[in-house]
Scaffold this motif. Structure first.
Motif, PDB file in Angstrom:
ATOM      1  N   ARG A 254       0.850  -1.199   0.000  1.00 15.65           N
ATOM      2  CA  ARG A 254       0.000   0.000   0.000  1.00 15.65           C
ATOM      3  C   ARG A 254       0.885   1.249   0.000  1.00 15.65           C
ATOM      4  O   ARG A 254       1.575   1.533   0.979  1.00 15.65           O
ATOM      5  CB  ARG A 254      -0.912   0.004   1.230  1.00 15.65           C
ATOM      6  N   PRO A 255       0.898   2.024  -1.077  1.00  6.31           N
ATOM      7  CA  PRO A 255       1.803   3.187  -1.155  1.00  6.31           C
ATOM      8  C   PRO A 255       1.489   4.256  -0.123  1.00  6.31           C
ATOM      9  O   PRO A 255       2.375   5.010   0.273  1.00  6.31           O
ATOM     10  CB  PRO A 255       1.590   3.698  -2.579  1.00  6.31           C
ATOM     11  N   ALA A 256       0.238   4.351   0.330  1.00  3.81           N
ATOM     12  CA  ALA A 256      -0.115   5.388   1.307  1.00  3.81           C
ATOM     13  C   ALA A 256       0.644   5.202   2.604  1.00  3.81           C
ATOM     14  O   ALA A 256       1.007   6.180   3.270  1.00  3.81           O
ATOM     15  CB  ALA A 256      -1.613   5.372   1.572  1.00  3.81           C
ATOM     16  N   TYR A 257       0.900   3.955   2.989  1.00  7.71           N
ATOM     17  CA  TYR A 257       1.632   3.717   4.236  1.00  7.71           C
ATOM     18  C   TYR A 257       3.055   4.262   4.131  1.00  7.71           C
ATOM     19  O   TYR A 257       3.569   4.894   5.057  1.00  7.71           O
ATOM     20  CB  TYR A 257       1.668   2.224   4.555  1.00  7.71           C
ATOM     21  N   TRP A 258       3.685   4.029   2.993  1.00  6.38           N
ATOM     22  CA  TRP A 258       5.054   4.515   2.786  1.00  6.38           C
ATOM     23  C   TRP A 258       5.085   6.047   2.736  1.00  6.38           C
ATOM     24  O   TRP A 258       5.973   6.681   3.311  1.00  6.38           O
ATOM     25  CB  TRP A 258       5.628   3.939   1.498  1.00  6.38           C
ATOM     26  N   SER A 259       4.111   6.633   2.068  1.00 11.47           N
ATOM     27  CA  SER A 259       4.077   8.089   1.942  1.00 11.47           C
ATOM     28  C   SER A 259       3.832   8.759   3.288  1.00 11.47           C
ATOM     29  O   SER A 259       4.459   9.774   3.626  1.00 11.47           O
ATOM     30  CB  SER A 259       2.984   8.485   0.941  1.00 11.47           C
TER      31      SER A 259
END
Length: 582
Positions: A254-259
């Motif tokens: 999930r890219p949102a977690y990294w961002s």
């Protein structure tokens, strides 16, 4: 079991505890056999006959996993000698995860095997879940506090055994639950409470709401992300990073977690790490506009204008146009700094670097180094030290990898020069040496390294000679350092001290003037100049220095006393002059 006013006799207690012990051990061993897959009839090697002592097993401070026999909870040195006769000894070995389970009973000199060892599969169920959830919560909150009993169990719920941990609303599996009032009334004077089978455990408070929430949402990455967002909004950035990390561990796609983690890292000043997480978010989803915008902003702050422009143009954010313009401005200003530096136009270097910082490159090491170098060349050493002191410091390895070897070597060279000007000579030598290792062919860095070593050596020799009261030789030693760095405020001030000890007050004042010209806030030099002016009977000049010093050092008693005496002397002289004229 209701407590009576007269305590039961030893025989009665022995009968009660023995019966409860056999029933509990039988049930526990059956459960252990089911969990671990060990057949109940496997024999264990018999101990030596006639053994009459019990060796308590060593319990680890924190055991991950492991299923404990309830009967092990009565294995206490202060209970067993009263309950068991010499020829009847209970050996109970609490099993651990992935280890053998042993339970042996010795009666009347003979040995009977109750259950034997078997390799246990990793435990599952509530015990495993609790262990992992408590470990996760500890990692988030930075605590190691556990409610544990003598068997090594981590007692979060009372229904995991026969221990009463004092948690409201839970029910312990023991006979005392039939009369909870009696249980609550049986408290030892030291603050400990009695619970089933005679065990004593410390009363514990109910787990905080934050712990319960963390436990209930441990396996839900979206809940973990929401908790991280809440911590971020409250300014708890380290806690937010830990929660985002947990969400990433559960679902790294999930890219949102990294961002979001990158945003928290940036708030902690860990910008290079934040860039790495944003790049991972963009790698997972190349169309993730928010991650592109965040990554562009990070590159902008770090002075990487071309990379910032690339990612900002892929963002659909409304402010993208203005951000791209700022990035282009930073790129142009850094280029102008480079051109001005070549012709040694330090005023232009200072102006353009300051403008680049104002445009958003507030954490760019190269821009900050350009600004500090210009201030050094303009003899504004205190300001140069303040600029680099407020700049973020990144590790050598990550900076070299991120900015490049040559760029980071330049930053280290400027830092070494600032350390020399501030009198941190040993730090300057070490920093310049690292810069030489990164860029060994750079002559400018090599010169800074040699100068740092000479100045450091001169100051060290001068200090040793001064302590030995060899003031003329110390003055010469400081002079050797000043030959390589004529405007070094520390060496000038030290040489002024030698001149003052030799009663050469005029020369001492000159050296103090030179030190204060490059470092106006150098209190030690100002105090020395004020004292020398007193010796020269320059009362007005001395008064001005003491008036500045009392503002910089309001709690210094020596300065207060000197100022008071000087003011009294000047007042007396003025009154005497008026009387003589009249």
């Amino acid at each position: 079991m209701t407590e009576s006013r007269r305590p039961p006799t030893g025989c009665a207690m022995f009968g009660i505890y023995s019966g409860m012990f056999r029933r509990r051990r039988s049930n526990s061993m059956t459960s252990l056999s089911r969990i671990n897959g060990a057949p109940p009839g496997t024999a264990e090697p018999e101990p030596e006959a006639g053994a009459s002592a019990v060796s308590a097993p060593a319990y680890p401070a924190h055991r991950k996993g492991g299923v404990h026999d309830d009967s092990s909870l009565v294995h206490r040195k202060d209970v067993l000698p009263l309950l068991a006769p010499k020829n009847s000894v209970q050996h109970v070995h609490p099993p651990a995860s992935k280890t053998a389970v042993h339970t042996t009973k010795t009666v009347n000199g003979g040995t009977k095997t109750a259950a034997a060892a078997a390799t246990a599969a990793e435990y599952t169920g509530m015990a495993e879940e609790l262990d992992k959830m408590i470990h996760d919560h500890q990692r988030v909150k930075g605590t190691t506090q556990l409610v544990r009993a003598t068997s090594g169990n981590m007692m979060l719920h009372r229904n995991l055994g026969n221990l009463n941990a004092g948690v409201p609303g839970a029910s312990a599996r023991n006979s005392l639950d039939r009369n909870p009032k009696a249980t609550n009334e049986r408290k030892a004077p030291n603050g400990y409470a009695f619970s089933g089978l005679g065990n004593i455990v410390k009363e514990a408070k109910a787990p905080p709401a934050e712990l319960c929430r963390a436990l209930s949402h441990r396996t839900d990455p979206e809940k973990l992300k929401e908790m991280g967002n809440e911590e971020y909004r409250e300014g708890h950035y380290a806690e937010a990073v830990a929660l985002y990390d947990q969400a990433i561990m559960v679902d790294p796609t999930r890219p949102a977690y990294w961002s979001n983690k990158a945003a928290a890292l940036a708030a902690l000043g860990r910008l290079i790490e934040a860039v790495g997480d944003c790049r991972e978010a963009v790698r997972i989803d190349p169309s993730y506009s928010r991650a592109h915008h965040r990554l562009g902003g990070l590159y902008l702050r770090l002075g990487e204008a071309d990379k910032a422009i690339h990612h900002l143009k892929q963002s659909a954010n409304d402010s993208t146009g203005a951000d791209v313009s700022r990035a282009q401005s930073i790129k142009s200003r850094v280029a102008k700094c480079g051109d001005a530096r070549k012709v040694r136009n330090w005023v232009t270097v200072l102006q353009e670097s300051q403008a680049a910082v104002s445009d958003g490159a507030d954490c760019a090491p190269q821009v900050m180094a350009l600004q500090a170098e210009a201030l050094l060349k303009l003899q504004r050493h205190d300001e140069a030290d303040a600029v680099l002191g407020g700049a973020p410091r990144f590790g050598v390895d990550e900076s070299t990898k991120f900015f490049g070897t040559v760029a980071h070597a330049y930053v280290l060279m400027i830092r070494a020069q600032v350390d020399i000007a501030a009198g941190r000579f040993e730090d300057a030598v070490a920093t310049a040496q690292t810069a030489c290792q990164l860029d060994p062919s750079n002559r400018e860095i090599a010169n800074v390294h040699r100068r740092a070593k000479v100045v450091a050596s001169a100051r060290l020799r001068g200090n040793d000679l001064f302590k030995a009261s060899r003031f003329s030789e110390a003055c010469a030693a400081y002079g050797e350092g000043l030959d390589r760095d004529a405007s070094n405020a520390v060496l000038l001030c030290n040489r002024a001290a030698c001149h003052a000890r030799l009663s050469r007050y005029e020369k001492a004042v000159e050296d103090c003037n030179g030190a204060l010209a490059v470092r106006p806030a150098y209190s030690k030099a100002r105090l020395r100049r004020a004292d020398c002016n007193v010796k020269l009977e320059r009362w007005e000049a001395s008064l001005r220095d003491y008036q500045v010093l009392i503002q910089e050092l309001p709690e210094n008693e020596d300065v207060k006393k000197a100022l008071s005496e000087l003011e009294a002397k000047l007042k007396s002289q003025r009154n005497g002059g008026i009387a003589s004229r009249s």
